[in-house]
Write a protein that holds these residues in place. Structure first.
Motif, PDB file in Angstrom:
ATOM      1  N   THR A 146      41.714  43.217  40.731  1.00 59.23           N
ATOM      2  CA  THR A 146      40.524  43.130  40.846  1.00 59.23           C
ATOM      3  C   THR A 146      40.103  42.886  42.372  1.00 59.23           C
ATOM      4  OG1 THR A 146      40.946  40.612  40.890  1.00 59.23           O
ATOM      5  CG2 THR A 146      40.451  41.496  38.930  1.00 59.23           C
ATOM      6  N   THR A 164      36.562  45.690  43.387  1.00 58.07           N
ATOM      7  CA  THR A 164      35.209  45.292  43.471  1.00 58.07           C
ATOM      8  C   THR A 164      34.106  46.074  43.394  1.00 58.07           C
ATOM      9  OG1 THR A 164      35.732  44.749  45.780  1.00 58.07           O
ATOM     10  CG2 THR A 164      36.090  43.029  44.407  1.00 58.07           C
ATOM     11  N   LYS A 214      33.468  48.358  41.539  1.00 56.25           N
ATOM     12  CA  LYS A 214      32.926  48.501  40.346  1.00 56.25           C
ATOM     13  C   LYS A 214      31.989  47.429  39.995  1.00 56.25           C
ATOM     14  CE  LYS A 214      37.409  50.613  38.628  1.00 56.25           C
ATOM     15  NZ  LYS A 214      38.516  50.320  37.715  1.00 56.25           N
ATOM     16  N   PHE A 215      32.328  46.174  40.551  1.00 54.42           N
ATOM     17  CA  PHE A 215      31.388  45.184  40.401  1.00 54.42           C
ATOM     18  C   PHE A 215      30.202  45.338  41.070  1.00 54.42           C
ATOM     19  CE2 PHE A 215      35.506  42.365  40.204  1.00 54.42           C
ATOM     20  CZ  PHE A 215      35.874  42.854  39.201  1.00 54.42           C
ATOM     21  N   ALA A 233      28.103  47.897  38.810  1.00 55.45           N
ATOM     22  CA  ALA A 233      27.469  47.218  37.749  1.00 55.45           C
ATOM     23  C   ALA A 233      26.431  46.361  38.103  1.00 55.45           C
ATOM     24  CB  ALA A 233      28.665  46.205  37.009  1.00 55.45           C
ATOM     25  N   THR A 258      28.643  31.802  43.291  1.00 54.45           N
ATOM     26  CA  THR A 258      27.336  32.591  42.661  1.00 54.45           C
ATOM     27  C   THR A 258      26.204  32.499  43.597  1.00 54.45           C
ATOM     28  OG1 THR A 258      28.346  32.323  40.606  1.00 54.45           O
ATOM     29  CG2 THR A 258      25.810  32.750  40.607  1.00 54.45           C
ATOM     30  N   VAL A 275      25.507  39.501  39.396  1.00 52.72           N
ATOM     31  CA  VAL A 275      26.288  40.223  38.478  1.00 52.72           C
ATOM     32  C   VAL A 275      27.638  40.397  39.300  1.00 52.72           C
ATOM     33  CG1 VAL A 275      26.749  42.395  37.434  1.00 52.72           C
ATOM     34  CG2 VAL A 275      24.322  41.213  37.266  1.00 52.72           C
ATOM     35  N   TYR A 276      27.437  40.821  40.489  1.00 52.27           N
ATOM     36  CA  TYR A 276      28.712  40.892  41.196  1.00 52.27           C
ATOM     37  C   TYR A 276      29.554  39.600  41.295  1.00 52.27           C
ATOM     38  CZ  TYR A 276      31.813  41.938  45.269  1.00 52.27           C
ATOM     39  OH  TYR A 276      32.734  41.857  46.010  1.00 52.27           O
ATOM     40  N   LEU A 316      31.000  39.008  37.775  1.00 47.89           N
ATOM     41  CA  LEU A 316      32.174  39.824  37.429  1.00 47.89           C
ATOM     42  C   LEU A 316      33.477  39.500  38.342  1.00 47.89           C
ATOM     43  CD1 LEU A 316      30.412  43.225  36.976  1.00 47.89           C
ATOM     44  CD2 LEU A 316      31.286  41.641  35.047  1.00 47.89           C
ATOM     45  N   ARG A 317      33.313  38.856  39.295  1.00 49.14           N
ATOM     46  CA  ARG A 317      34.327  38.406  40.481  1.00 49.14           C
ATOM     47  C   ARG A 317      34.998  37.202  39.731  1.00 49.14           C
ATOM     48  NH1 ARG A 317      34.872  39.300  46.529  1.00 49.14           N
ATOM     49  NH2 ARG A 317      36.837  38.379  45.696  1.00 49.14           N
TER      50      ARG A 317
END
Length: 153
Positions: free
Chosen positions: A13, A17, A19-20, A23, A89, A147-148, A151-152
């Motif tokens: 992961t 990141t 990819k996050f 997304a 978040t 969203v980032y 997903l993290r």
């Protein structure tokens, strides 16, 4: 006697990141694109595709979503360099909002009108201080950051 070598391909992961970012950028891009299609259809159908010598809503959507994904990767890179920006978040959403405002100020207010004016017959205002565009960029950034972060975790 034959020997077999097993290989496993794993993902970390830490190193995915980006990819996050893609997304988050795509989610933010869909919402921002829908807002533009409703509030500023000429931008989505003319200005955005016009920057690349194209026209029409489908081309505008494709280009807008491509920009959204690439800018999501840039956000992820910034978050990797400055991890405190995406430590929670709330901080990630806040960083996304600031990022959206910066994107608006640089890309929408300055770069886009120069680019569109240079490659199309349109004469967009310069600087292009459009409040609806600002709201869309803020929504993009907030969703990207949210969203980032999701997903993290």
């Amino acid at each position: 006697m034959a020997t077999e070598t097993a290989t496993s391909i794993g993902t970390s992961t830490e190193h995915s990141t980006w990819k996050f970012g893609i997304a988050g950028g795509l989610v933010g891009g869909v919402v921002f694109g829908a807002m533009m299609s409703m509030m500023m259809p000429a931008v989505m159908e003319g200005a955005i595709p016009g920057m690349y010598g194209l026209s029409g809503g489908l081309a505008g959507w494709f280009i807008h979503m491509s920009h959204s994904a690439v800018l999501g990767v840039v956000f992820a890179a910034i978050a990797e360099i400055r991890p405190e920006l995406a430590a929670s978040t709330g901080s990630s959403v806040g960083a996304g909002v600031v990022y959206g405002i910066v994107l608006w100020a640089v890309l929408a207010v300055i770069v886009m009108p120069i680019w569109v004016g240079a490659v199309t017959p349109a004469e967009p205002p310069f600087p292009n201080l459009n409040f609806q565009s600002l709201v869309g960029h803020v929504a993009y950034g907030a969703l990207l950051g949210g969203v980032y972060a999701a997903l993290r975790e």
